[in-house]
Design a protein around this motif. Structure first.
Motif, PDB file in Angstrom:
ATOM      1  N   ARG A 201      13.222 -10.115  -4.725  1.00 29.96           N
ATOM      2  CA  ARG A 201      12.192 -10.277  -3.923  1.00 29.96           C
ATOM      3  C   ARG A 201      12.097  -9.419  -2.496  1.00 29.96           C
ATOM      4  NH1 ARG A 201       8.688 -14.590  -4.992  1.00 29.96           N
ATOM      5  NH2 ARG A 201       9.313 -15.691  -7.002  1.00 29.96           N
ATOM      6  N   ASP A 202      13.092  -9.541  -1.853  1.00 33.37           N
ATOM      7  CA  ASP A 202      13.242  -9.022  -0.535  1.00 33.37           C
ATOM      8  C   ASP A 202      13.210  -7.404  -0.596  1.00 33.37           C
ATOM      9  OD1 ASP A 202      13.637 -11.431   0.643  1.00 33.37           O
ATOM     10  OD2 ASP A 202      15.655 -11.173   0.921  1.00 33.37           O
ATOM     11  N   ASP A 203      13.660  -6.978  -1.585  1.00 33.52           N
ATOM     12  CA  ASP A 203      13.685  -5.328  -2.073  1.00 33.52           C
ATOM     13  C   ASP A 203      12.267  -5.008  -2.111  1.00 33.52           C
ATOM     14  OD1 ASP A 203      16.542  -5.136  -1.109  1.00 33.52           O
ATOM     15  OD2 ASP A 203      17.194  -4.795  -3.256  1.00 33.52           O
ATOM     16  N   CYS A 204      11.528  -6.025  -3.069  1.00 29.67           N
ATOM     17  CA  CYS A 204      10.396  -5.688  -3.512  1.00 29.67           C
ATOM     18  C   CYS A 204       9.293  -5.690  -2.306  1.00 29.67           C
ATOM     19  CB  CYS A 204      10.012  -6.937  -4.296  1.00 29.67           C
ATOM     20  SG  CYS A 204       8.361  -6.732  -5.107  1.00 29.67           S
ATOM     21  N   ARG A 205       9.338  -6.484  -1.576  1.00 31.38           N
ATOM     22  CA  ARG A 205       8.783  -6.568  -0.376  1.00 31.38           C
ATOM     23  C   ARG A 205       8.783  -5.289   0.633  1.00 31.38           C
ATOM     24  NH1 ARG A 205       4.176 -10.324   0.062  1.00 31.38           N
ATOM     25  NH2 ARG A 205       4.900 -12.192  -0.821  1.00 31.38           N
ATOM     26  N   ARG A 206       9.992  -4.932   0.790  1.00 32.25           N
ATOM     27  CA  ARG A 206      10.507  -4.026   1.723  1.00 32.25           C
ATOM     28  C   ARG A 206       9.769  -2.746   1.105  1.00 32.25           C
ATOM     29  NH1 ARG A 206      15.284  -4.133   0.942  1.00 32.25           N
ATOM     30  NH2 ARG A 206      15.556  -5.881   2.557  1.00 32.25           N
ATOM     31  N   ALA A 207       9.944  -2.444  -0.374  1.00 33.63           N
ATOM     32  CA  ALA A 207       9.141  -1.214  -1.100  1.00 33.63           C
ATOM     33  C   ALA A 207       7.669  -1.275  -0.866  1.00 33.63           C
ATOM     34  CB  ALA A 207       9.633  -1.199  -2.424  1.00 33.63           C
ATOM     35  N   LEU A 208       7.002  -2.617  -1.113  1.00 30.73           N
ATOM     36  CA  LEU A 208       5.803  -2.330  -0.948  1.00 30.73           C
ATOM     37  C   LEU A 208       5.182  -2.108   0.436  1.00 30.73           C
ATOM     38  CD1 LEU A 208       4.550  -5.514  -2.870  1.00 30.73           C
ATOM     39  CD2 LEU A 208       4.091  -3.502  -3.355  1.00 30.73           C
ATOM     40  N   ASP A 209       5.962  -2.391   1.398  1.00 34.23           N
ATOM     41  CA  ASP A 209       5.875  -2.092   2.796  1.00 34.23           C
ATOM     42  C   ASP A 209       5.719  -0.428   2.994  1.00 34.23           C
ATOM     43  OD1 ASP A 209       5.086  -4.565   3.474  1.00 34.23           O
ATOM     44  OD2 ASP A 209       6.969  -4.710   4.430  1.00 34.23           O
ATOM     45  N   LEU A 210       6.764   0.183   2.495  1.00 33.60           N
ATOM     46  CA  LEU A 210       7.126   1.647   2.476  1.00 33.60           C
ATOM     47  C   LEU A 210       6.057   2.365   1.888  1.00 33.60           C
ATOM     48  CD1 LEU A 210      11.186   1.814   1.997  1.00 33.60           C
ATOM     49  CD2 LEU A 210       9.907   2.266   4.046  1.00 33.60           C
ATOM     50  N   ALA A 211       5.512   1.799   0.608  1.00 32.97           N
ATOM     51  CA  ALA A 211       4.355   2.482  -0.084  1.00 32.97           C
ATOM     52  C   ALA A 211       3.452   2.521   0.652  1.00 32.97           C
ATOM     53  CB  ALA A 211       4.302   1.807  -1.265  1.00 32.97           C
ATOM     54  N   ALA A 212       2.880   1.488   1.545  1.00 31.92           N
ATOM     55  CA  ALA A 212       1.684   1.372   2.431  1.00 31.92           C
ATOM     56  C   ALA A 212       1.824   2.407   3.662  1.00 31.92           C
ATOM     57  CB  ALA A 212       1.468  -0.225   2.687  1.00 31.92           C
ATOM     58  N   ALA A 213       3.151   2.392   4.053  1.00 31.53           N
ATOM     59  CA  ALA A 213       3.350   3.166   5.137  1.00 31.53           C
ATOM     60  C   ALA A 213       2.981   4.781   5.040  1.00 31.53           C
ATOM     61  CB  ALA A 213       4.752   2.941   5.616  1.00 31.53           C
ATOM     62  N   HIS A 214       3.689   5.243   3.713  1.00 31.15           N
ATOM     63  CA  HIS A 214       3.619   6.909   3.303  1.00 31.15           C
ATOM     64  C   HIS A 214       2.286   7.057   2.946  1.00 31.15           C
ATOM     65  CE1 HIS A 214       7.803   6.065   3.715  1.00 31.15           C
ATOM     66  NE2 HIS A 214       8.148   7.554   4.086  1.00 31.15           N
ATOM     67  N   LEU A 215       1.507   5.996   2.346  1.00 28.09           N
ATOM     68  CA  LEU A 215       0.259   6.253   1.647  1.00 28.09           C
ATOM     69  C   LEU A 215      -0.833   7.009   2.781  1.00 28.09           C
ATOM     70  CD1 LEU A 215      -1.674   6.044  -0.999  1.00 28.09           C
ATOM     71  CD2 LEU A 215      -2.509   4.202   0.062  1.00 28.09           C
ATOM     72  N   PRO A 216      -1.176   8.265   2.513  1.00 31.54           N
ATOM     73  CA  PRO A 216      -2.225   8.759   3.312  1.00 31.54           C
ATOM     74  C   PRO A 216      -3.657   8.127   3.429  1.00 31.54           C
ATOM     75  CG  PRO A 216      -1.340  10.392   1.353  1.00 31.54           C
ATOM     76  CD  PRO A 216      -1.022   9.156   1.094  1.00 31.54           C
ATOM     77  N   GLU A 217      -3.994   8.283   4.525  1.00 31.31           N
ATOM     78  CA  GLU A 217      -5.508   7.725   4.858  1.00 31.31           C
ATOM     79  C   GLU A 217      -6.431   8.183   3.831  1.00 31.31           C
ATOM     80  OE1 GLU A 217      -6.004   7.545   9.251  1.00 31.31           O
ATOM     81  OE2 GLU A 217      -4.425   6.154   9.472  1.00 31.31           O
ATOM     82  N   GLY A 218      -7.595   7.344   3.781  1.00 31.09           N
ATOM     83  CA  GLY A 218      -8.983   7.900   3.241  1.00 31.09           C
ATOM     84  C   GLY A 218      -8.934   7.511   1.650  1.00 31.09           C
ATOM     85  N   ASP A 219     -10.220   7.847   1.084  1.00 34.69           N
ATOM     86  CA  ASP A 219     -10.433   7.417  -0.285  1.00 34.69           C
ATOM     87  C   ASP A 219     -10.042   8.388  -1.318  1.00 34.69           C
ATOM     88  OD1 ASP A 219     -12.060   5.178   0.878  1.00 34.69           O
ATOM     89  OD2 ASP A 219     -13.726   6.294   1.004  1.00 34.69           O
ATOM     90  N   GLU A 220      -9.494   9.524  -0.916  1.00 35.52           N
ATOM     91  CA  GLU A 220      -9.049  10.440  -1.923  1.00 35.52           C
ATOM     92  C   GLU A 220      -7.807   9.807  -2.539  1.00 35.52           C
ATOM     93  OE1 GLU A 220      -8.771  13.191  -4.494  1.00 35.52           O
ATOM     94  OE2 GLU A 220     -10.165  13.337  -3.293  1.00 35.52           O
ATOM     95  N   ALA A 221      -7.809   9.922  -3.947  1.00 39.79           N
ATOM     96  CA  ALA A 221      -6.596   9.165  -4.785  1.00 39.79           C
ATOM     97  C   ALA A 221      -5.890  10.342  -5.449  1.00 39.79           C
ATOM     98  CB  ALA A 221      -7.334   8.447  -5.720  1.00 39.79           C
ATOM     99  N   ARG A 222      -6.303  11.358  -5.567  1.00 41.75           N
ATOM    100  CA  ARG A 222      -5.647  12.423  -6.562  1.00 41.75           C
ATOM    101  C   ARG A 222      -4.738  13.313  -5.396  1.00 41.75           C
ATOM    102  NH1 ARG A 222      -7.463  14.955 -11.366  1.00 41.75           N
ATOM    103  NH2 ARG A 222      -5.360  15.091 -12.651  1.00 41.75           N
TER     104      ARG A 222
END
Length: 321
Positions: A201-222
């Motif tokens: 669980r802890d590693d899971c939450r940490r990885a989710l936070d890192l995914a959100a932190a690295h995701l570029p802003e905007g609606d573009e998905a590709r």
């Protein structure tokens, strides 16, 4: 001097009637080299334009897979891979081999994901291996990391989430600094999912936070550098809901309904997975009526797209109701 046995054998051969002796094999003037050179010359005609055609075909198959499912594409995908493998086998010079290898890496990884979806796990594993080797030849760390990460799902589906988690973290290292930020976010989200399946669980939450932190802003998905990657805030929200449902978290339901409202309608097969996640989340809250309704919708889509992978999840949850 030959020994007695050898002399006897020679005499026995000499005594055979002439017309019973083996007829010498007539070799062609080039002894097979003509055919080899013909294959090499044919491969030489593969220009960058032809490589683009290969990649466009992969893109078409990717779109059809997303909207129609993989079951009806197996024959086309097999032929496409065979053409690319043949082209790479007889392409000689490195500067020409690399783009062909890159096209093969992308196509093999797509084929492997399709094979996993229709339940052909052995084939999926072998095609991921092909994709990894092609990515290494193309010197494309992003493609290598992506193939490794998706291959981890084969291990997870086989009941080895711990090993799968090790592989996906190895994929992150393989990509190193040469990965796009969107692919890096995708890898962290995939790590979060495998952590959930491994009950970390802890590693899971940490990885989710890192995914959100690295995701570029905007609606573009590709991801323009990795065309198989689709990830923006909405996609990550759906993925987050899936992970929370795996963990049995109460707030998974709200996240998943938000994802359902905003989901791109062209992701037809993925909508089955979202419905399965909603059924999982409702079942965790003992809301059996809602769970049954989402499973019914999920079953319809899974049957239409031929997804064996989702049908297994649906049947697993149905037995729990």
């Amino acid at each position: 001097m030959p020994n007695g046995g050898s002399t006897a054998n020679l005499h026995a051969t000499d005594d055979e009637p002439f017309d019973q002796r083996p007829t010498p094999v007539a070799l062609g003037p080039a002894d097979g080299y003509d055919e080899l050179l013909s294959c090499i010359d044919s491969a030489r005609t593969i220009s960058l334009t032809m490589v683009k055609t290969f990649m466009d075909q992969t893109e078409l198959l990717r779109t059809m897979d997303r909207q129609l499912g993989a079951a009806g594409l197996v024959e086309q995908m097999t032929g496409h891979l065979a053409t690319l493998e043949e082209a790479l086998t007889f392409t000689v010079l490195p500067q020409t081999r690399r783009p062909v290898a890159l096209a093969l890496a992308g196509a093999a990884t797509l084929a492997a994901w399709q094979a996993l979806d229709v339940g052909a796990v052995q084939l999926a594993w072998r095609q991921y291996e092909l994709g990894k080797k092609a990515a290494q030849e193309a010197d494309a760390p992003m493609y290598l990391a992506h193939a490794m990460a998706e291959q981890a799902y084969v291990l997870c589906e086989a009941g080895r989430p711990e090993t799968a988690l090790e592989l996906i973290r190895g994929a992150q290292r393989a990509g190193n600094a040469q990965m796009s930020v969107r692919l890096r976010a995708w890898l962290f989200a995939a790590e979060a999912e495998l952590c959930a399946r491994a009950e970390k669980r802890d590693d899971c939450r940490r990885a989710l936070d890192l995914a959100a932190a690295h995701l570029p802003e905007g609606d573009e998905a590709r991801d323009p550098d990795m065309l198989s990657i689709f990830l923006n805030g909405e996609h990550l929200g759906r993925w987050r809901g899936h992970v929370l449902a795996l963990l049995g978290e109460d707030d998974a339901v709200s996240s998943l309904y938000e994802a359902l409202d905003s989901m791109d309608p062209t992701f037809v097969r993925a909508s089955s997975g979202l419905r399965v996640d909603l059924a999982t989340a409702h079942l965790a809250r003992e809301e059996h009526g809602q769970a049954r309704e989402h499973l019914r919708e999920a079953r319809l889509v899974a049957s239409r797209t031929g997804s064996v992978r989702y049908r297994r999840r649906i049947e697993h949850l149905t037995r729990k109701l």
